[in-house]
Write an enzyme that holds these catalytic residues in place. Sequence first.
Site, PDB file in Angstrom:
ATOM      1  N   GLU A 175      23.555  14.361  48.900  1.00  0.00           N
ATOM      2  CA  GLU A 175      24.472  14.362  47.752  1.00  0.00           C
ATOM      3  C   GLU A 175      23.918  15.143  46.568  1.00  0.00           C
ATOM      4  OE1 GLU A 175      25.529  10.462  46.294  1.00  0.00           O
ATOM      5  OE2 GLU A 175      26.865  11.268  44.776  1.00  0.00           O
ATOM      6  N   LYS A 217      27.620  15.422  50.817  1.00  0.00           N
ATOM      7  CA  LYS A 217      28.456  14.690  49.856  1.00  0.00           C
ATOM      8  C   LYS A 217      28.435  15.438  48.524  1.00  0.00           C
ATOM      9  CE  LYS A 217      28.960  10.204  47.546  1.00  0.00           C
ATOM     10  NZ  LYS A 217      29.036   8.764  47.774  1.00  0.00           N
TER      11      LYS A 217
HETATM   12  P1  13P Z   1      31.703   8.185  42.466  1.00  0.00           P
HETATM   13  O1  13P Z   1      32.772   8.433  43.504  1.00  0.00           O
HETATM   14  O2  13P Z   1      32.056   7.095  41.503  1.00  0.00           O
HETATM   15  O3  13P Z   1      31.230   9.442  41.840  1.00  0.00           O
HETATM   16  O4  13P Z   1      30.453   7.585  43.255  1.00  0.00           O
HETATM   17  C1  13P Z   1      30.083   8.127  44.454  1.00  0.00           C
HETATM   18  C2  13P Z   1      28.640   7.963  44.635  1.00  0.00           C
HETATM   19  O5  13P Z   1      28.202   7.471  45.638  1.00  0.00           O
HETATM   20  C3  13P Z   1      27.740   8.450  43.575  1.00  0.00           C
HETATM   21  O6  13P Z   1      26.433   8.491  44.042  1.00  0.00           O
END
Ligand code: 13P
Length: 332
Positions: A175, A217
């Site tokens: 991510e 992600k």
């Molecule tokens: P949000 O969809 O609220 O951005 O959170 C996703 C997430 O896992 C952030 O690390």
Amino acid sequence: MNSLERTAAALVCDGKGILAADESVGTISKRFEALGIHSSQELRRQYRELLLGAPGIEAHVSGAILYDETIRQEASDGRRFPEVLAARGILTGIKVDTGAKPLAGAPGETVTEGLDGLRERIEHYRALGAAFAKWRAVLTIGSDKPTEAGIGANAHALGRYAALCQEGGLVPVVEPEILMGGDHDLACCYQVAHRVLARVFAELRANNVDLRAMILKPSMVMPGSSGPPAGVEDIAAATIGCLMDNVPASVPGVAFLSGGQGALLATLHLDAVARSGPHPWKVTFSFGRAIQDDPLGTWRGLEANVEEARAVLLERLEWCSAASVGAYASGA
Ligand code: 13P
């Protein structure tokens, strides 16, 4: 397909996505307090049971990401949360980073920490029932930011995390979040996302990460929250353009974070992205706030509101599920 590849494919199978419920104690406490909910360990457990135990979520949710506190907690019937999820075919994920800390030499930027002892923590979480993991890198757009140092440090950590996950038998969710704050325009976000993704995939390759056994992600490519607004189709086109340039076809899936967009906008953007296909990888959701904000606001810490909050949760998941196959706006 080996077992990690099968897990990665299952996380992004048609019409399903990931429920991100891995807020740290600090983050969930802030969300509770904003609604006047006292953040005790027991109320946090009850809230996670509201989400993870909601009947019917398995139609839309392939995996749920938990925080360390939650993976050890039990539902009211005595089963641990990973068992509650497994009983309905939902994979358990675990946040394994320890948060974004100031990056020395790069004022205003952070690097996500948590590599020390990670091999052992992965083994432990596997024993607790985890099948996949998440690590969130945070990049901010500002004057001269992010720097090459900021992008490089975060990408390198993502590469080492992903390699450790695969060695230990967990599918890494990678991510790199570019925050929405700022007054930049869509083109600026596109350029930054391009630099970030290129570097992340360079580090994944340099660390011998098997791209077939991971999930990306990313944030969507959007103008800053105080920048010149852009339409849904423009955001979808910029997002897909940037991903097509940087995400190899061997990656099985791209599961977007919502980043504070709000449920409806995040759904509309995902829907437009999905409609712009076919793409070489699956696209779906890994939303936190866009799924949880409305059910949390309905619950407000009261047992009497659980049923109604679960109905709202299910509706939001139906939106996300439809959007992941491009069938939200059309109502198909
Ligand atoms: P949000 O969809 O609220 O951005 O959170 C996703 C997430 O896992 C952030 O690390």
